[in-house]
Design an enzyme around this catalytic site. Structure first.
Site, short mmCIF file in Angstrom:
data_model
loop_
_atom_site.label_atom_id
_atom_site.label_comp_id
_atom_site.label_asym_id
_atom_site.label_seq_id
_atom_site.Cartn_x
_atom_site.Cartn_y
_atom_site.Cartn_z
N ASP A 97 1.55 5.09 1.52
CA ASP A 97 1.46 6.11 2.85
C ASP A 97 2.01 7.35 2.32
O ASP A 97 3.03 7.53 1.71
CB ASP A 97 1.95 5.44 4.16
CG ASP A 97 1.18 4.12 4.55
OD1 ASP A 97 0.14 3.94 4.31
OD2 ASP A 97 2.00 3.24 5.06
N ASP A 129 10.52 3.52 13.17
CA ASP A 129 11.55 2.31 13.63
C ASP A 129 12.73 2.22 13.04
O ASP A 129 13.61 2.48 13.66
CB ASP A 129 10.52 1.04 13.50
CG ASP A 129 9.86 0.77 12.23
OD1 ASP A 129 9.89 1.54 11.31
OD2 ASP A 129 8.93 -0.14 12.37
N ASP A 184 0.90 -1.08 0.04
CA ASP A 184 0.00 -0.15 -0.05
C ASP A 184 0.70 1.36 0.00
O ASP A 184 2.07 1.03 0.09
CB ASP A 184 -1.08 0.00 1.15
CG ASP A 184 -0.17 -0.32 2.56
OD1 ASP A 184 0.93 -0.03 2.62
OD2 ASP A 184 -0.75 -1.03 3.30
P1 ATP Z 1 4.44 -3.30 5.20
O1 ATP Z 1 5.23 -3.65 3.83
O2 ATP Z 1 4.30 -4.48 6.02
O3 ATP Z 1 3.27 -2.47 5.32
P2 ATP Z 1 5.51 -0.85 6.25
O4 ATP Z 1 7.05 -0.39 6.38
O5 ATP Z 1 4.57 -0.05 5.24
O6 ATP Z 1 5.50 -2.15 5.65
P3 ATP Z 1 3.65 -0.53 8.25
O7 ATP Z 1 3.24 -1.30 9.23
O8 ATP Z 1 2.52 -0.41 7.17
O9 ATP Z 1 4.87 -0.93 7.77
O10 ATP Z 1 3.91 0.79 8.85
C1 ATP Z 1 4.11 2.08 7.87
C2 ATP Z 1 5.25 2.91 8.37
O11 ATP Z 1 5.00 3.32 9.64
C3 ATP Z 1 6.64 2.09 8.64
O12 ATP Z 1 7.27 2.19 7.48
C4 ATP Z 1 7.50 2.91 9.80
O13 ATP Z 1 8.11 4.01 9.15
C5 ATP Z 1 6.17 3.40 10.63
N1 ATP Z 1 5.95 2.38 11.60
C6 ATP Z 1 4.97 1.55 11.90
N2 ATP Z 1 4.99 0.78 12.96
C7 ATP Z 1 6.06 1.34 13.74
C8 ATP Z 1 6.40 1.17 15.04
N3 ATP Z 1 5.93 0.23 15.81
N4 ATP Z 1 7.38 2.11 15.64
C9 ATP Z 1 7.81 3.01 14.83
N5 ATP Z 1 7.46 3.46 13.46
C10 ATP Z 1 6.65 2.34 12.98
MG MG Z 2 2.38 -0.33 5.07
#
Ligand code: ATP
Ligand code: MG
Length: 456
Positions: A76, A157, A74
């Site tokens: 963001d 993170d 997705d």
């Molecule tokens: P995915 O492909 O699994 O969606 P993602 O990196 O987009 O990977 P998400 O859980 O959708 O992961 O989170 C979006 C963003 O929000 C992450 O890339 C990170 O920058 C931030 N984020 C999410 N969870 C945390 C956390 N627990 N602590 C700090 N930052 C976080």
């Molecule tokens: Mg994501």
């Protein structure tokens, strides 16, 4: 290939874990990203917000994944506009979230999440949609803590998750040497690892998830505190751990994820009964879980649906016989002992990882099937074939066999039975009846004695 992607970029020394005050800027010639690779709706949102005078970027997983040539799940957007200001720009926008507001902009089935830059707060945990138990236990909830772009990068993170892409200027802003870590395939926490895990222990699971999904290593300082802090997962609400569990095991790299979770002692805190089984019956337990996860990964790779119930049934199954034996020793007959053990096991597991009812029911049905599949005489086999759980039950039987369990060729029997025409199926049942008659007397005799023994 990655070397080529970043060939014009000279990274700074890798020892920097903290946020820069001015970002490394990568112009269009210095990175491989192209605007058209991103969702056109997400790009449209960024353009619109910038035109309205706000800062806006694509951020997080989508930037990371595209740099690696992976299709993002997705898209963001992060912006300096407040949720209300974002909503004012789009007809199709909805503010969601209680504690921390986000905006969802809807385009048919696609939803773009737009988040206002947030400042890091030491007590903040990052689960937007899941209040932690600390928060539920009556502490006054803070209002939204908005911040600058730099603040926003700081509270993320991992360095690879803190990359901001501006599709208008076609630039990447990198505050945390994330591009360097993408190139070197490293998962590295931003800031002090101990502190970042204490703030939100789920980051330990996220480190494992990204390492497995992207085939990255976890950088030494980032991996080092995990074993010691693994117990802090106890403070995380079971509902959040269920969602993380699904992400961990449906990532397409579940088998590697499992090995890493076991190695880092995180598995013990998520699935204590299974971890116990791993210790006492290591070969079988490890094989069964691993084979189930390898199958899952294969299905994900082929774009086939995965039933989480099957997965959880496999994770917990090796713990079942021990539990049932214990109950039998206390006097329960075999079948009720298994049913009671299943019930206990699942409800204890749900204290840790809140597996919802829509999955726990099928788990029990898959397990029940294991009791029923050996009983095939008369009309039983055909009745079982009609059972909506037959397929899952049969697959589960094959899984048990693949882990080395002896079932007297039961899986093969069912495979043939399904393939043969009706007339030959009758013959198979007749053969079975013949075999049973030969074997019946002594077996029944044994069973009677055992039940008698338990009643004395
Ligand atoms: P995915 O492909 O699994 O969606 P993602 O990196 O987009 O990977 P998400 O859980 O959708 O992961 O989170 C979006 C963003 O929000 C992450 O890339 C990170 O920058 C931030 N984020 C999410 N969870 C945390 C956390 N627990 N602590 C700090 N930052 C976080
Ligand atoms: Mg994501």
């Amino acid at each position: 290939m990655l070397k080529k992607l970043f060939q014009s970029f000279r990274p700074p020394a890798p020892s920097v874990h903290h946020i820069r005050t001015t970002p490394q800027v990568l112009n269009s010639g210095q990175h491989s990203l192209q605007r058209h690779q991103f969702s056109r709706h997400a790009v449209g949102i960024v353009e619109r917000l910038q035109q309205a005078g706000y800062q806006a970027y694509l951020v997080g997983g989508c930037v990371r994944d595209l740099l690696l040539g992976i299709t993002p799940k997705d898209f963001d957007v992060a912006t300096s506009a407040t949720p209300e200001q974002v909503r004012a720009e789009f007809r199709n926008a909805r503010i969601i979230g209680r504690r921390f507001k986000l905006v969802h902009v809807h385009f048919g089935r696609e939803i773009i999440e737009v988040a206002t830059f947030r400042a890091h707060h030491p007590e903040d945990d990052e689960a937007d949609s899941h209040l932690s138990s600390r928060h539920q236990s009556g502490r006054i909830l803070r209002d939204n803590v908005y911040g600058t772009l730099e603040d926003d990068a700081q509270r993320r993170d991992f360095t690879i998750n803190a990359l901001y892409y501006d599709p208008v200027a076609e630039r990447i802003l990198d505050y945390a040497n994330g591009v360097h870590d993408v190139r070197n395939k490293l998962i590295r926490l931003i800031g002090d690892p101990l502190q970042r895990y204490q703030e939100d222990p789920v980051r330990m699971l996220r480190a494992v998830r990204f390492a497995a999904k992207l085939d990255f290593s976890i950088e030494r300082r980032t991996v080092q505190p995990i074993r010691e802090l693994a117990t802090s997962l106890r403070d995380i609400p079971a509902a959040r751990l269920f969602e993380e569990s699904l992400k961990l095991f449906l990532s397409g790299q579940a088998a590697d994820t499992f090995e890493m979770l076991v190695d880092l002692q995180l598995f013990d805190h998520l699935y204590p009964a299974s971890a116990y089984a791993l210790e006492f019956n290591p070969t079988y337990t490890h094989r069964l879980i691993r084979n189930a996860l390898v199958n899952t990964d294969l299905r994900v790779a082929q774009g086939k649906p995965v039933t989480p119930a099957f997965l959880f049934a496999a994770l917990l199954w090796p713990a079942l016989p021990m539990r049932a034996a214990h109950l039998q020793a206390q006097g329960l007959p075999p079948i009720p002992a298994i049913q009671e053990a299943a019930h206990e096991l699942i409800s204890e597991q749900c204290q840790r990882v809140a597996i919802p009812k829509r999955f726990t029911l099928p788990i029990k049905e898959i397990w029940d099937m294991q009791e029923r599949l050996p009983r095939r005489t008369g009309k039983r086999a055909d009745a079982l074939l009609e059972n909506p759980r037959f397929r899952a039950g049969y697959d589960f039987l094959l899984l048990r066999e693949s882990a080395g369990e002896h079932t007297d060729g039961l899986g093969q029997w069912w495979t043939e039975y399904q393939e043969l025409p009706d007339s030959e199926r009758r013959a198979m049942i007749r053969d079975l009846a013949g075999r049973d008659e030969e074997a019946a007397a002594p077996r029944n005799g044994r069973r009677r004695r055992r039940i008698g023994g338990a009643e004395e």
